[in-house]
Design an enzyme around this catalytic site. Sequence first.
Site, short mmCIF file in Angstrom:
data_model
loop_
_atom_site.label_atom_id
_atom_site.label_comp_id
_atom_site.label_asym_id
_atom_site.label_seq_id
_atom_site.Cartn_x
_atom_site.Cartn_y
_atom_site.Cartn_z
N LYS A 13 -88.31 14.78 101.50
CA LYS A 13 -87.32 13.81 101.02
C LYS A 13 -87.42 12.50 101.81
O LYS A 13 -87.42 11.42 101.22
CB LYS A 13 -85.89 14.36 101.18
CG LYS A 13 -85.62 15.65 100.42
CD LYS A 13 -84.15 16.06 100.48
CE LYS A 13 -83.65 16.38 101.85
NZ LYS A 13 -84.27 17.58 102.47
N ARG A 89 -74.83 17.66 101.16
CA ARG A 89 -75.42 18.95 101.51
C ARG A 89 -74.45 20.09 101.26
O ARG A 89 -74.82 21.25 101.42
CB ARG A 89 -75.77 18.95 102.98
CG ARG A 89 -77.27 18.80 103.27
CD ARG A 89 -77.40 18.66 104.76
NE ARG A 89 -78.63 19.05 105.33
CZ ARG A 89 -79.55 18.19 105.78
NH1 ARG A 89 -79.43 16.92 105.57
NH2 ARG A 89 -80.61 18.64 106.40
N ARG A 128 -94.87 19.23 112.18
CA ARG A 128 -94.53 17.80 112.12
C ARG A 128 -94.42 17.19 113.52
O ARG A 128 -93.86 17.79 114.43
CB ARG A 128 -93.19 17.65 111.39
CG ARG A 128 -92.70 16.23 111.30
CD ARG A 128 -91.67 16.07 110.23
NE ARG A 128 -90.41 16.77 110.49
CZ ARG A 128 -89.36 16.70 109.68
NH1 ARG A 128 -89.44 16.01 108.56
NH2 ARG A 128 -88.26 17.34 109.97
N ARG A 161 -89.46 17.26 116.89
CA ARG A 161 -88.00 17.33 116.87
C ARG A 161 -87.55 18.70 117.36
O ARG A 161 -88.17 19.71 117.00
CB ARG A 161 -87.50 17.14 115.43
CG ARG A 161 -87.27 15.71 115.05
CD ARG A 161 -87.03 15.51 113.58
NE ARG A 161 -86.01 16.36 112.98
CZ ARG A 161 -85.59 16.26 111.72
NH1 ARG A 161 -86.09 15.33 110.94
NH2 ARG A 161 -84.67 17.07 111.24
N ARG A 172 -82.13 26.55 109.65
CA ARG A 172 -81.84 25.44 108.73
C ARG A 172 -82.07 25.88 107.28
O ARG A 172 -81.34 25.49 106.37
CB ARG A 172 -82.71 24.22 109.05
CG ARG A 172 -82.28 23.52 110.33
CD ARG A 172 -83.36 22.60 110.85
NE ARG A 172 -83.62 21.45 110.01
CZ ARG A 172 -84.74 20.73 110.06
NH1 ARG A 172 -85.70 21.04 110.90
NH2 ARG A 172 -84.89 19.70 109.27
#
Length: 219
Positions: A13, A89, A128, A161, A172
Amino acid sequence: MRLVLLGPPGAGKGTQAKVLSNKLRIPHISTGDIFREVKASESELGKKLSDYMNRGVLVPDEIVNQIVTDRLQRDDVKDAGFILDGYPRTRPQAEALDRALEDIGIHLDSVIYMKTSKRIILSRLTGRRICKACGSIFHIKNIPPKQEGVCDYCEGELYQRDDDKEDTVLKRLQVYEDQTKELIDYYNDREALQTVSGDLDVRQLYDVLYELFGKEGLL
Ligand code: AMP
């Protein structure tokens, strides 16, 4: 153009929102980015946010809704619209967004659902790496930097992160299943939803979005 990008963490996203925002010159509003900035400030609110985010759970609706409602009042949104990434969300957030838009007399043009498989999400998020200095996104396998740990664009240091570590990613994803997935029905019922595959790579997915919006002369 007033757009919501919906989908699990790791759907891409943020990446697509950045591209669309540049092409269409529409503000990109990412609640995750806003929270990471506040978190870095080490204020009282920052510490609170850190706790939620590092555990992979959602920040309470009241805090998120207030931040987004304030952001939507700014002039750039009135002029050009917005691309919302990571918000809403939860159902109460979707309802709060409806009310905020009604108050300023506008409505959503489109909700894009980026449907993505769990295998792809896990590999994308745990691999990532982000540049501390300029925010560019790399991936240890899919988009490796020329030199390990160093940004190709500004030579900044790359980091992972905290919430991209595997345990937190799994948490998550569970939170997404429990709280966010129902929004697909919420928007589907209102016929505002368009589904695309978040499994595609960045360029392929951009081409699909181009087809969707290009036809309307937006890209
Ligand atoms: P993201 O970068 O969108 O994956 O967001 C990172 C983290 O910020 C999430 O795991 C949540 O802890 C928090 N967050 C971002 N957006 C929201 C939201 N709309 N509601 C609640 N928490 C959020």
